[in-house]
Write an enzyme that holds these catalytic residues in place. Structure first.
Site, PDB file in Angstrom:
ATOM      1  N   SER A   8      62.129  49.735  48.410  1.00  0.00           N
ATOM      2  CA  SER A   8      61.290  48.539  48.430  1.00  0.00           C
ATOM      3  C   SER A   8      62.126  47.299  48.701  1.00  0.00           C
ATOM      4  O   SER A   8      63.042  46.970  47.946  1.00  0.00           O
ATOM      5  CB  SER A   8      60.569  48.376  47.087  1.00  0.00           C
ATOM      6  OG  SER A   8      59.916  47.125  47.045  1.00  0.00           O
ATOM      7  N   HIS A  32      59.462  50.260  52.232  1.00  0.00           N
ATOM      8  CA  HIS A  32      58.279  49.824  51.489  1.00  0.00           C
ATOM      9  C   HIS A  32      58.228  48.299  51.455  1.00  0.00           C
ATOM     10  O   HIS A  32      59.181  47.643  51.013  1.00  0.00           O
ATOM     11  CB  HIS A  32      58.333  50.384  50.065  1.00  0.00           C
ATOM     12  CG  HIS A  32      57.072  50.206  49.282  1.00  0.00           C
ATOM     13  ND1 HIS A  32      55.995  51.064  49.395  1.00  0.00           N
ATOM     14  CD2 HIS A  32      56.712  49.268  48.372  1.00  0.00           C
ATOM     15  CE1 HIS A  32      55.033  50.665  48.580  1.00  0.00           C
ATOM     16  NE2 HIS A  32      55.441  49.582  47.952  1.00  0.00           N
ATOM     17  N   ASP A  34      56.090  45.132  50.031  1.00  0.00           N
ATOM     18  CA  ASP A  34      55.073  44.672  49.091  1.00  0.00           C
ATOM     19  C   ASP A  34      54.531  43.322  49.537  1.00  0.00           C
ATOM     20  O   ASP A  34      55.250  42.320  49.541  1.00  0.00           O
ATOM     21  CB  ASP A  34      55.666  44.547  47.685  1.00  0.00           C
ATOM     22  CG  ASP A  34      55.966  45.896  47.065  1.00  0.00           C
ATOM     23  OD1 ASP A  34      55.045  46.721  46.993  1.00  0.00           O
ATOM     24  OD2 ASP A  34      57.121  46.124  46.661  1.00  0.00           O
ATOM     25  N   MET A  36      52.155  40.419  48.553  1.00  0.00           N
ATOM     26  CA  MET A  36      51.488  39.867  47.373  1.00  0.00           C
ATOM     27  C   MET A  36      50.998  38.456  47.680  1.00  0.00           C
ATOM     28  O   MET A  36      51.686  37.680  48.349  1.00  0.00           O
ATOM     29  CB  MET A  36      52.444  39.833  46.185  1.00  0.00           C
ATOM     30  CG  MET A  36      53.084  41.155  45.842  1.00  0.00           C
ATOM     31  SD  MET A  36      54.120  41.009  44.357  1.00  0.00           S
ATOM     32  CE  MET A  36      54.983  42.568  44.386  1.00  0.00           C
ATOM     33  N   HIS A  65      52.267  47.880  51.383  1.00  0.00           N
ATOM     34  CA  HIS A  65      51.479  47.981  50.154  1.00  0.00           C
ATOM     35  C   HIS A  65      50.842  46.622  49.909  1.00  0.00           C
ATOM     36  O   HIS A  65      51.513  45.668  49.537  1.00  0.00           O
ATOM     37  CB  HIS A  65      52.410  48.384  49.007  1.00  0.00           C
ATOM     38  CG  HIS A  65      51.745  48.432  47.670  1.00  0.00           C
ATOM     39  ND1 HIS A  65      52.464  48.499  46.494  1.00  0.00           N
ATOM     40  CD2 HIS A  65      50.436  48.422  47.298  1.00  0.00           C
ATOM     41  CE1 HIS A  65      51.638  48.523  45.478  1.00  0.00           C
ATOM     42  NE2 HIS A  65      50.401  48.474  45.935  1.00  0.00           N
ATOM     43  N   MET A  67      48.978  44.157  47.933  1.00  0.00           N
ATOM     44  CA  MET A  67      48.522  43.722  46.617  1.00  0.00           C
ATOM     45  C   MET A  67      47.887  42.350  46.790  1.00  0.00           C
ATOM     46  O   MET A  67      48.431  41.317  46.395  1.00  0.00           O
ATOM     47  CB  MET A  67      49.693  43.699  45.637  1.00  0.00           C
ATOM     48  CG  MET A  67      50.147  45.081  45.239  1.00  0.00           C
ATOM     49  SD  MET A  67      51.632  45.087  44.209  1.00  0.00           S
ATOM     50  CE  MET A  67      52.895  45.163  45.493  1.00  0.00           C
ATOM     51  N   MET A 136      50.418  53.364  40.558  1.00  0.00           N
ATOM     52  CA  MET A 136      51.350  52.375  40.039  1.00  0.00           C
ATOM     53  C   MET A 136      51.876  52.822  38.678  1.00  0.00           C
ATOM     54  O   MET A 136      51.096  53.172  37.788  1.00  0.00           O
ATOM     55  CB  MET A 136      50.675  51.009  39.911  1.00  0.00           C
ATOM     56  CG  MET A 136      50.274  50.367  41.233  1.00  0.00           C
ATOM     57  SD  MET A 136      51.685  50.035  42.317  1.00  0.00           S
ATOM     58  CE  MET A 136      52.676  48.920  41.305  1.00  0.00           C
ATOM     59  N   ASP A 174      55.145  54.074  42.277  1.00  0.00           N
ATOM     60  CA  ASP A 174      55.785  52.787  42.536  1.00  0.00           C
ATOM     61  C   ASP A 174      55.902  52.023  41.227  1.00  0.00           C
ATOM     62  O   ASP A 174      54.900  51.710  40.591  1.00  0.00           O
ATOM     63  CB  ASP A 174      54.941  51.997  43.539  1.00  0.00           C
ATOM     64  CG  ASP A 174      55.532  50.642  43.896  1.00  0.00           C
ATOM     65  OD1 ASP A 174      56.607  50.301  43.383  1.00  0.00           O
ATOM     66  OD2 ASP A 174      54.904  49.924  44.701  1.00  0.00           O
TER      67      ASP A 174
END
Length: 219
Positions: A8, A32, A34, A36, A65, A67, A136, A174
């Site tokens: 990540s 990965h 993220d 957000m 991913h 979020m 998660m 994760d």
């Protein structure tokens, strides 16, 4: 199950993302990312323009991913940009089947994520629509949190449901995945492992990826 490691970049140096990606190229299965938005989770990271730039600079397949609020609006854009896997959250998606199918239509793997308190059984009927189920193992929003052992029974349950329906759905974990926890996740049935600090917190990220893979394969 083939073990896959997805470092990540949330734990990487954001000023040197391409260089940080290169440090695990050739040993990591995925990178990965993220995304957000400071709404769905209490943190703000990066968005589509940065992902588009990163995709031009890396060789490792990118696993996005999301979020974020309203993933139904934004998810397809990440697949169109070239992300090979795009994951949306059950808690945020209002039209998950439509969105998952749209992701697949663009040639990306469709992922579906569940927060620690979200039960997997409620989404059993949705399993044929996804390529990867992300469980998660921390509350989403920040890296470096301790692993939640309470999610292990859910990993086992998810693997049981996937097997029950004869599906080839990957189970990704994760949050808090490290040398001390990855074997427990693998034993429970996970096969894709997101690791942030356990990779980018080390002097040798590539070596860390290889060590994590060996532990998971030996579980």
């Amino acid at each position: 199950m083939a073990v896959q490691i997805s470092p990540s970049i949330l734990s990487a140096d954001f000023a040197r993302l391409a260089d940080e990606a290169a440090r695990v190229a050739g040993v990591a299965d995925w990178l990965h990312v993220d995304v957000m938005d400071n709404h769905f989770v209490p943190n703000l990271t990066l968005g589509l323009p940065v992902v588009e730039a990163l995709l031009k600079a890396v060789s490792t397949p990118v696993d996005c991913h999301l979020m974020i609020e309203d993933p139904d609006r934004w998810a397809v854009g990440y697949a169109e940009a070239g992300a090979k896997s795009v994951t949306i959250h059950a808690e945020a998606a209002k039209a998950p089947v439509r969105t998952l199918r749209a992701i697949r239509k663009e040639g990306a793997r469709a992922g579906f994520a569940l927060n620690p308190a979200t039960a997997v059984d409620a989404y059993e009927d949705l399993l044929p629509e996804i390529d990867m189920l992300l469980l998660m193992t921390v509350e989403p929003g920040f890296g470096g949190q301790p692993f939640l052992d309470g999610v292990l029974p859910k990993i086992r349950r998810a693997r049981s449901l996937v097997s029950k329906h004869g599906l080839e759905v990957w189970i990704q974990v994760d949050g808090g995945v490290a040398d001390e926890t990855i074997e427990r996740c693998a034993e429970a049935g996970a096969d894709v492992f997101v690791a942030g600090n356990a990779v980018y917190g080390r002097d040798d990220p590539a070596g860390a990826v290889q060590a994590l893979r060996a532990l998971a394969e030996g579980a």
